[in-house]
Design an enzyme around this catalytic site. Sequence first.
Site, PDB file in Angstrom:
ATOM      1  N   HIS A 102       0.811  -1.220   0.000  1.00 21.33           N
ATOM      2  CA  HIS A 102       0.000   0.000   0.000  1.00 21.33           C
ATOM      3  C   HIS A 102       0.845   1.272   0.000  1.00 21.33           C
ATOM      4  O   HIS A 102       0.330   2.355  -0.254  1.00 21.33           O
ATOM      5  CB  HIS A 102      -0.991   0.006   1.172  1.00 21.33           C
ATOM      6  N   ASP A 132       0.136  -7.547   1.533  1.00 18.78           N
ATOM      7  CA  ASP A 132       0.535  -6.145   1.667  1.00 18.78           C
ATOM      8  C   ASP A 132       2.055  -6.000   1.653  1.00 18.78           C
ATOM      9  O   ASP A 132       2.617  -5.202   2.389  1.00 18.78           O
ATOM     10  CB  ASP A 132      -0.047  -5.509   2.929  1.00 18.78           C
ATOM     11  N   SER A 208       4.869   2.437   7.907  1.00 17.96           N
ATOM     12  CA  SER A 208       4.478   1.279   7.119  1.00 17.96           C
ATOM     13  C   SER A 208       5.602   0.817   6.204  1.00 17.96           C
ATOM     14  O   SER A 208       6.202   1.614   5.485  1.00 17.96           O
ATOM     15  CB  SER A 208       3.248   1.600   6.271  1.00 17.96           C
TER      16      SER A 208
END
Length: 464
Positions: A102, A132, A208
């Site tokens: 993402h 992911d 992230s």
Amino acid sequence: MAPQRWLTALVLVVWSTLSAASSLPDFTEIVEDSAPAVVKILVEYKAGQNRAESESFDHDALPDYLKRFFDPRGMPNSPRPRSSMGSGFVLTKDGYIVTNNHVVEGADAVVVRFSDRQEYDAVIVGLDELSDLALLKIEAEDLPTLPLAQPDELKVGEWVLAIGSPFGLDFSVTAGIVSAMGRSLPTETNDNYVPFIQTDVAINPGNSGGPLFNLAGEVVGVNSQIYTRSGGSIGLSFAIPVSVVRDVVDQLRDGGQVKRGWLGVSIQNVDKNLAEGFGLDRPRGALVVDVVDESPAAEAGLQSGDVIMTFDGETIETSSQLPHVVGLVKPGSQVEVSVMRDGTLRTLKVEVGALPERSKPVPASAQSSEENLLGLVVKNADQQTLEALGLSAAVVVEKVVPESPAAAQGILPGDAITMVGSSPIRSVADFDKAVAQLDPGQSIPLRLNRRGSPMFRGLRVPRP
């Protein structure tokens, strides 16, 4: 004597405080050794492209004293082209870098920045939405790298450390402990292929894709998600475990895409009533609700009502574990599956398939039955309802008696019942016959289909 006692107590308090402090981990060496291989990911998108919520934040809402820390290219509200940011780490000396899907999905340009401010243009080698994870490549040699830990060695309560760029604050370090293992966080499409590591490490937008370390300085996971109501950390963060990272990265590097094992079953958890009805000593396993035609499960002889106890040697305690285990098996592999069927443990051999593209099923609804011990009034399903649900035969719940066993288990009008215990239900007559054979106090599994989704409910027949 009183002053002496007071002095002794004070010495003991100071000593215990110093002793506790000395037993706390020292992260400085890990940070010094590992930070050079952690990178900041700067991403540019065409105007109008949507970004993942977890990576977006409002620059204007930040306090003035924080705004000066942010890279102007990292502001989602900046003029075209739009930008975003995340973190990552170097896996190999020749420039392979791991981050989140993402963070870079849909990017027009990706720049990797090291802690010494060196920057490289990166190419996206492969993306995997289900885990992911993303693999990038930069043109460089002899880069600092991070070692991956061995799978299954991480324990709940163990200290862990994260390095990343939360809110653009480059190469920030946070620490905490592992709160839980094997957390299932299904996506909007109900995919569930990652057994997440839950920690209380402070993770925020911009972290992230960054590494999660153990005290040996090894990467145990890739930070991926946070649970938050404010947009910032509240001590619930989730990382992709190294077992998944190894598998996905190897496949992305070799072929640019990921193939996962597929069984072809719909499953649910076993509750107390279902456990008793299926002859289990306690609630455990993954209950097979439906088997896809011509799937690996169908070919191996798995049936609706089987409770999967082990898969490829792995014990299955809850239904959410099964997709994690199956997904890591290489398609084409032969594995053993043990199931509880009619109170007997059986072993089946399954050739695991490759996860196909899936489509969603469609929604749900003549003679009626009388009220019965279960608290249900049912009618024969018409052809339109059967076609909409993909069923050949069923009865549809017309009424649920308040405070009945059916009401207690959440059965609703419109649910289509296809099985009572081990008896298939094709008509109201079948339903009445199956219910008439139930004993007071017996726990019975009821198989139903709700708006296209098959499931079981465990009902206990009331005593007179």
